[in-house]
Design a protein around this motif. Structure first.
Motif, PDB file in Angstrom:
ATOM      1  N   UNK A   1     -75.497 -36.935 -88.977  1.00 54.84           N
ATOM      2  CA  UNK A   1     -75.330 -38.335 -89.358  1.00 54.84           C
ATOM      3  C   UNK A   1     -74.438 -38.419 -90.581  1.00 54.84           C
ATOM      4  N   UNK A   2     -73.541 -39.391 -90.580  1.00 56.36           N
ATOM      5  CA  UNK A   2     -72.767 -39.628 -91.798  1.00 56.36           C
ATOM      6  C   UNK A   2     -72.534 -41.132 -91.962  1.00 56.36           C
TER       7      UNK A   2
ATOM      8  N   UNK B   1     -63.868 -32.626 -90.908  1.00 53.77           N
ATOM      9  CA  UNK B   1     -64.585 -32.391 -92.173  1.00 53.77           C
ATOM     10  C   UNK B   1     -65.782 -33.334 -92.297  1.00 53.77           C
ATOM     11  N   UNK B   2     -65.539 -34.606 -91.982  1.00 54.91           N
ATOM     12  CA  UNK B   2     -66.617 -35.598 -92.086  1.00 54.91           C
ATOM     13  C   UNK B   2     -67.796 -35.191 -91.196  1.00 54.91           C
TER      14      UNK B   2
ATOM     15  N   UNK C   1     -73.237 -28.664 -93.213  1.00 55.87           N
ATOM     16  CA  UNK C   1     -72.983 -27.718 -94.307  1.00 55.87           C
ATOM     17  C   UNK C   1     -73.926 -28.019 -95.474  1.00 55.87           C
ATOM     18  N   UNK C   2     -74.232 -29.300 -95.655  1.00 57.96           N
ATOM     19  CA  UNK C   2     -75.121 -29.698 -96.758  1.00 57.96           C
ATOM     20  C   UNK C   2     -76.598 -29.564 -96.371  1.00 57.96           C
ATOM     21  N   UNK C   3     -76.852 -28.967 -95.211  1.00 58.60           N
ATOM     22  CA  UNK C   3     -78.234 -28.643 -94.867  1.00 58.60           C
ATOM     23  C   UNK C   3     -78.971 -29.687 -94.060  1.00 58.60           C
ATOM     24  N   UNK C   4     -78.279 -30.768 -93.643  1.00 51.72           N
ATOM     25  CA  UNK C   4     -78.963 -31.790 -92.854  1.00 51.72           C
ATOM     26  C   UNK C   4     -79.145 -31.304 -91.417  1.00 51.72           C
TER      27      UNK C   4
ATOM     28  N   UNK D   1     -59.390 -34.523 -90.807  1.00 52.21           N
ATOM     29  CA  UNK D   1     -60.281 -35.286 -91.694  1.00 52.21           C
ATOM     30  C   UNK D   1     -61.599 -35.612 -90.988  1.00 52.21           C
TER      31      UNK D   1
ATOM     32  N   UNK E   1     -69.606 -31.931 -92.603  1.00 49.04           N
ATOM     33  CA  UNK E   1     -70.190 -31.974 -93.954  1.00 49.04           C
ATOM     34  C   UNK E   1     -71.720 -32.058 -93.951  1.00 49.04           C
ATOM     35  N   UNK E   2     -72.339 -32.954 -93.156  1.00 50.63           N
ATOM     36  CA  UNK E   2     -73.806 -33.053 -93.226  1.00 50.63           C
ATOM     37  C   UNK E   2     -74.502 -31.728 -92.924  1.00 50.63           C
TER      38      UNK E   2
END
Lengths: 424, 424
Positions: free
Chosen positions: A67-68, A53-54, A60-63, A50, A57-58
């Protein structure tokens, strides 16, 4: 009849068979007439999945940075314990034991707002105690609570130990059994010294030193909490046969009891030898010996999340210039040096020297307080093995010695022997 | 500016790349100035994994039957949506979109106490609407709510569609977009009839018949709910490029709009052809024609969780004995026959006959209500293909015909053509 908290970590609930094994441990205590709350971690590997993934994720989303939002981290990661608490409740019910799962927000376990590494503020044990009266086992999802923002909060890695001790305090449990993959606390690491012995008892203060010095049995915060609330805490193995003789013995169960020093009648002078490898030493030479210089050094390091361990400062010879030595994990050394360099003018030092690959070996024992010569014994024993001491720090119940990493194991064995810990 | 709910199923959030794709769809609507609530399912396969553990746990724990507590099932299974809602919130934040996750109990989505297949009782949209005002996207974990016992409750499989529509009703959304792995609702199954066309619009009542008759686009309950609350619902593809031209068109987005019939200006007589294979027919011969006989048959079948579909009973010739025919899924037929046998004396029938491997083909259209001869057209067309009709049931907007399963595809194509659905 006693009221007990039983805590099981990730390797103990790694699959359905192991969860069944945990349920057998719980049933044994219930059958003996005890009131039981169980605290569970997520299945081994699940939290890492988990968290992975966290963290991914940033990007993968292009950031650019990873940072999350720590609140989302908590909402995601807390789900792991939710699954195991439910499965254990089902296993217990299947074995004829009344049980139900509790999530942190349901009890509630109230935390502060420091998402990702929250601290427990308050636990309301009323509802759990009410269920004990009707014979119901509480299966509590560890590692989690609910913040003042009404969102899930996790206690940081290893937080299930802290959950267990905090719940034990809230429900006024007679003891808290921490089931883990080792069968107790040893006088030193048995991989380094095969003659290491399992202790019957260890005082909270000693365990705190052992835990923070690298004996990775219990999370430091859980020991602090146990000490404050005087929660008698057992460390024992979850892989023992749950129905073997003596497993349910309330007075003398297998494992190590962490308790108030008053409960330990025959106090040893030295209880254990702990060690930490991969330390780096950093020395600042010819530092201005003026008020505020320590703050000027360690403030910026703390801001950079560098965990400073030993700190040694000598009284300066002429009252104007002094030397300061401290240690950090080797992996943090380059960052620490860069921070010091950036702050050179504010700190005011001449040169900086550093060395990696060191080890810290520590001698721990409450009995030290009333016995002279404990430190001298250590220095003499190490000298006889030609181990050079680079720095020394002491507390009331601990002596820590910084040496070359290559001698770590030899030093541990030497000290373990010289204080008579080898003998049964 | 509109207020919209966007719902994404398990295949649309199966991994981090797809979650990013979902976030792009959401960002498009936010950038267009809309207020957005997103409802997500668990990652594809995750719910099945969790359900598998729940079902296996009792036997692993030594129980004879695989009974489990539905409340624990809910506590475990609801965790899947918790993970995807958090990850999507992080993805949106990483793309500069303000967002936060909401679990069912946080909103709250209040349900009844029917754990495992709970119904939504009330949703408080106040807090979500307040966040819309500051431009925040609500990412809602679908499929879940909280029961009167303050424990997690799931809505049953496919419940995320229902969550989405219920939330759309609660926040008075202008429309609810259901993103799925098909790009809309077709006049029939395109795998059977390649000439099937995607509908621009379909009335709620028609969609209800399509959904319950095997066009597995939307869960039946979500369509019922949309109809009651008049929630304009779009079915569209989550695999379209989120930024392709027209994707954000508020008046004419790609997909099928499910809406009130009054919104459909040019109503077709027949809108679609649905079918269901693997049906079994069971006929009870020379049944006592007395009050209560239907209850005596279908009560025990319902108690055994057998889903009865078509029911055909003719008026008896002499007022004393009659025949009753009904259909069940082929897989349930042996169980149904055994239930009927056990209750033979209570029901009072002479013989039972059954046949498996049948298909039900249905002609659906609101326009039927005002057009005569729709059924006759179907019967004539099937007769011309020498397809024998075994049983017929009708409602105001539907004709269902039971035939030999081997002719299912031929019957679908024949009916699709005879009502002119092939033409663009």
């Amino acid at each position: 009849m006693a009221r007990i908290v039983m805590k099981f970590g990730g390797t103990s609930v790694a699959d359905l068979d192991r969860i069944h094994n945990v349920a057998r441990h719980v049933k044994r205590e219930v059958d003996a007439g005890n009131q039981v709350a169980v605290v569970v971690s997520a299945m081994a590997g699940k939290t890492n999945e988990l968290v992975g993934w966290v963290q991914a994720m940033p990007k993968v989303a292009g950031a650019d940075a990873s940072f999350y939002d720590a609140r989302e981290y908590d909402a995601i990661v807390a789900s792991g314990e939710q699954v195991t608490s439910g499965l254990l409740a089902i296993a217990l019910q299947s074995m004829g034991v009344d049980a139900r799962s509790w999530h942190g927000w349901q009890i509630p376990v109230k935390t502060d707002n420091a998402h990702g590494a929250a601290r427990i503020v308050d636990i309301d044990g009323t509802e759990l105690i009410k269920r004990f009266e009707i014979g119901q086992v509480a299966v509590v999802a560890g590692f989690q609570g609910v913040g003042p923002d009404n969102r899930l909060a996790t206690l940081g890695r290893g937080g299930s130990d802290t959950s267990a001790v905090a719940i034990a305090a809230a429900i006024k449990a007679d003891r808290c059994d921490i089931y883990t993959d080792v069968d107790g606390v040893y006088t030193t690491d048995p991989r380094v010294e095969p003659k290491a012995r399992r202790m019957k008892k260890i005082a909270f203060e000693e365990m705190l030193e052992m835990a923070s010095l690298g004996a990775k049995v219990l999370q430091v915060r859980s020991v602090e909490l146990a000490m404050v609330h005087k929660v008698r805490t057992f460390v024992r193995s979850s892989f023992d046969d749950p129905d073997a003789p003596g497993m349910g013995d309330p007075n003398n169960p297998p494992g190590t009891l962490i308790c108030d020093e008053e409960e330990i009648v025959e106090q040893e002078v030295v209880t254990g030898i702990a060690y930490a490898k991969d330390e780096a030493q950093i020395s600042l030479r010819r530092l201005a010996d003026r008020p505020g210089v320590s703050a000027a050094i360690f403030g910026p390091l703390a801001d950079s999340h560098i965990n400073v361990d030993m700190i040694v400062q000598n009284i300066s010879e002429d009252g104007s210039r002094t030397d300061m030595t401290f240690t950090v994990p080797s992996s943090d050394a380059p960052k620490a040096l860069s921070v010091l360099d950036q702050n050179k003018s504010g700190i005011g030092y001449d040169v900086v020297q550093s060395e990696s690959g060191l080890a810290k070996v520590s001698v721990i024992g409450i009995g030290m307080r009333s016995h002279a010569g404990v430190a001298a014994t250590a220095f003499k024993a190490l000298a006889e093995k030609s181990i050079n001491i680079k720095a020394i720090t002491t507390s009331e119940i601990k002596i820590s010695i910084l040496i070359d990493g290559a001698y770590a194991e030899l030093a541990v064995r030497t000290l373990h022997s010289v204080y008579g810990l080898d003998k049964t």
